[in-house]
Write a protein that holds these residues in place. Structure first.
Motif: not given
Length: 124
Positions: A35-36, A81-89, A104-113
């Motif tokens: 999707d994203l 790219w750790s999971p935490e660093r990529l999540a922040r990005f 990004l065309l749409s901003t993912p939520g924390q659950a999607e990330i």
């Protein structure tokens, strides 16, 4: 004091995102990717689109995919790219790393990330 609270809130959010990535459903992450991300990225090693391949991205240095023209901001960031660093990005690329080409065309939520990160961990 407000700066302290802001940093604490950011740290707590990143910690929650990293723990959610461990518990997240990787199969849902594939749907998030489609999707994203799939318009610009692949998970095929060496196959770039508008963005670089994300195959095996976790644990690798940023701007390390051969044959891709990264932004100067990403080339000079010194990021692994750790999971935490990529999540922040992924939460806000332009704010996290001014000058990046990532959009990004749409901003993912924390659950999607978290789901996306769980799935990307499986993509070698």
């Amino acid at each position: 004091m407000n700066e302290y609270l802001a940093r604490w809130a950011l740290a707590a959010g990143l910690l929650a995102a990293s723990h959610s990535a461990l518990a997240a459903n990787a199969s849902e992450g594939r749907a998030v990717f489609e999707d994203l991300c799939a318009d610009c990225h692949t998970v095929t090693p060496g196959k770039n689109k508008r963005g670089p391949s994300l195959a095996g991205v976790l644990g690798k240095a940023a701007a390390g995919q051969p044959n891709y023209n990264y932004s100067e901001a990403l080339r000079n960031a010194g990021i692994v790219w750790s999971p935490e660093r990529l999540a922040r990005f992924l939460a806000n690329p332009k704010k996290d790393l001014p000058g990046t080409k990532m959009r990004l065309l749409s901003t993912p939520g924390q659950a999607e990330i978290a789901e996306l990160l769980a799935w990307l961990q499986e993509q070698k």
